[in-house]
Design an enzyme around this catalytic site. Structure first.
Site, PDB file in Angstrom:
ATOM      1  N   ALA A 251       0.868  -1.176   0.000  1.00  0.00           N
ATOM      2  CA  ALA A 251       0.000   0.000   0.000  1.00  0.00           C
ATOM      3  C   ALA A 251       0.895   1.213   0.000  1.00  0.00           C
ATOM      4  CB  ALA A 251      -0.905  -0.011   1.222  1.00  0.00           C
ATOM      5  N   LYS A 252       0.238   2.312  -0.283  1.00  0.00           N
ATOM      6  CA  LYS A 252       1.003   3.556  -0.412  1.00  0.00           C
ATOM      7  C   LYS A 252       1.831   3.843   0.832  1.00  0.00           C
ATOM      8  CE  LYS A 252      -1.663   6.906  -1.279  1.00  0.00           C
ATOM      9  NZ  LYS A 252      -2.476   8.026  -1.768  1.00  0.00           N
ATOM     10  N   ARG A 253       1.223   3.523   1.982  1.00  0.00           N
ATOM     11  CA  ARG A 253       1.921   3.875   3.215  1.00  0.00           C
ATOM     12  C   ARG A 253       3.231   3.102   3.381  1.00  0.00           C
ATOM     13  NH1 ARG A 253      -2.548   1.104   4.743  1.00  0.00           N
ATOM     14  NH2 ARG A 253      -2.269  -0.822   5.892  1.00  0.00           N
ATOM     15  N   GLY A 255       5.275   2.789   0.971  1.00  0.00           N
ATOM     16  CA  GLY A 255       6.229   3.349   0.012  1.00  0.00           C
ATOM     17  C   GLY A 255       6.163   2.720  -1.362  1.00  0.00           C
TER      18      GLY A 255
END
Ligand code: GLU
Length: 287
Positions: A251-253, A255
């Site tokens: 996921a984006k979190r 990276g």
């Protein structure tokens, strides 16, 4: 109509959908889910629909919608029919809320997030606490001018023994009760994810819901809502989530680059889609 229809089984055309929320950019996990839903339909001569889940007007952005459409095209995925926007369907959801109100299956809840957190048993990391039922059964007559959401009264819902089918888990006994009294209409929006997704899957004639296993528990709620609103139940295909080398969900979190970033730097989207199909892509999804 003439002729003997009795002995001819009617084959229902397959319909799947991808239903992103335009609250941010898509990442590989979204691509993975969209590809699975797309391939499932296409392999069976079925239809693949695109629905933008934008009831959250505070977090949804038109520019994210544009990016989603460009990302899907870049991956080589085409959808059938017009793109459906949930924000244009609020009257339909509000009507369903009124029907649930008339049957006293929902009640107004005035709790803030902090109230709920304080009154709840600790929830597993990252998940919403189960609502402890504070406002259930309380007299709200003098408070209706205050901000409130509407929650489904699980104890009042006459569900009976309901089941649904998941391609991996098989027949699943519906246990919506364990999800607590979920929100049906939010404080700021006359609907919720659970309500809108259930109504739309039915009204778009979706036969097979292909989505991540993170939504497995939500399906119990959707199955109950189908029973309460007299809607059909699709088949479910909850697929494993894409994880990175460290086993963490991509996921984006964490990276992981967004699809838009990969597209903008010139990566080949169709090749990426094929890599996903060839790698983890063939595990899990059964017909
Ligand atoms: N809109 C949801 C999301 O982006 C997905 C809903 C669904 O597939 O049922 O997470």
């Amino acid at each position: 109509m003439t002729g003997d229809m009795g002995s001819t089984p009617v084959r229902q055309a397959i319909v799947t959908r991808f239903a992103p929320s335009p609250t941010g950019r898509l990442h590989l996990g979204h691509a993975w889910s969209a590809i699975r839903a797309y391939d499932f339909a296409r392999a069976r001569g079925g239809r693949f629909l695109l629905r933008i889940e934008d009831i959250d007007t505070t977090r949804s952005r038109p520019e994210h919608v544009e990016t989603i459409l460009a990302d899907l095209a870049w991956l080589g995925l085409s959808w059938d029919g017009p793109v459906i926007f949930q924000s244009e369907r609020m009257a339909l959801y509000a009507d369903a809320v009124e029907r649930l109100k008339a049957r006293r299956l929902v009640y107004p809840c005035f709790c803030t997030r902090a109230d709920i957190a304080a009154a709840s048993v600790a929830a597993p990391h990252g998940s919403e606490p189960v609502y402890p039922g504070t406002c259930r059964g309380s007299d709200a007559s003098g408070r209706m001018g205050e901000p409130h959401c509407w929650r489904l009264d699980m104890a009042a819902a006459p569900s009976g023994p309901l089941v649904w089918h998941d391609a991996t888990a098989g027949q699943v006994a519906c246990d919506a009760f364990a999800q607590g009294d979920v929100v049906i209409a939010r404080k700021d929006v006359a609907a919720s994810y659970h309500l809108a997704v259930t109504i739309d899957d039915a009204s778009q004639d979706v036969t097979d819901v292909v989505r991540g296993v993170d939504l497995f528990a939500a399906t119990h709620v959707h199955r109950l809502l189908q029973a309460l609103l007299c809607l059909p139940t699709p088949r479910y295909h909850h697929h494993p989530l894409l994880t990175g080398a460290d086993g963490e969900r991509l996921a984006k979190r964490h990276g992981a680059p967004t699809l838009a970033a990969m597209r903008e730097r010139g990566d080949d989207g169709r090749a990426l889609a094929d890599r996903l199909r060839a790698g983890i892509g063939n595990r899990g999804l059964r017909s």
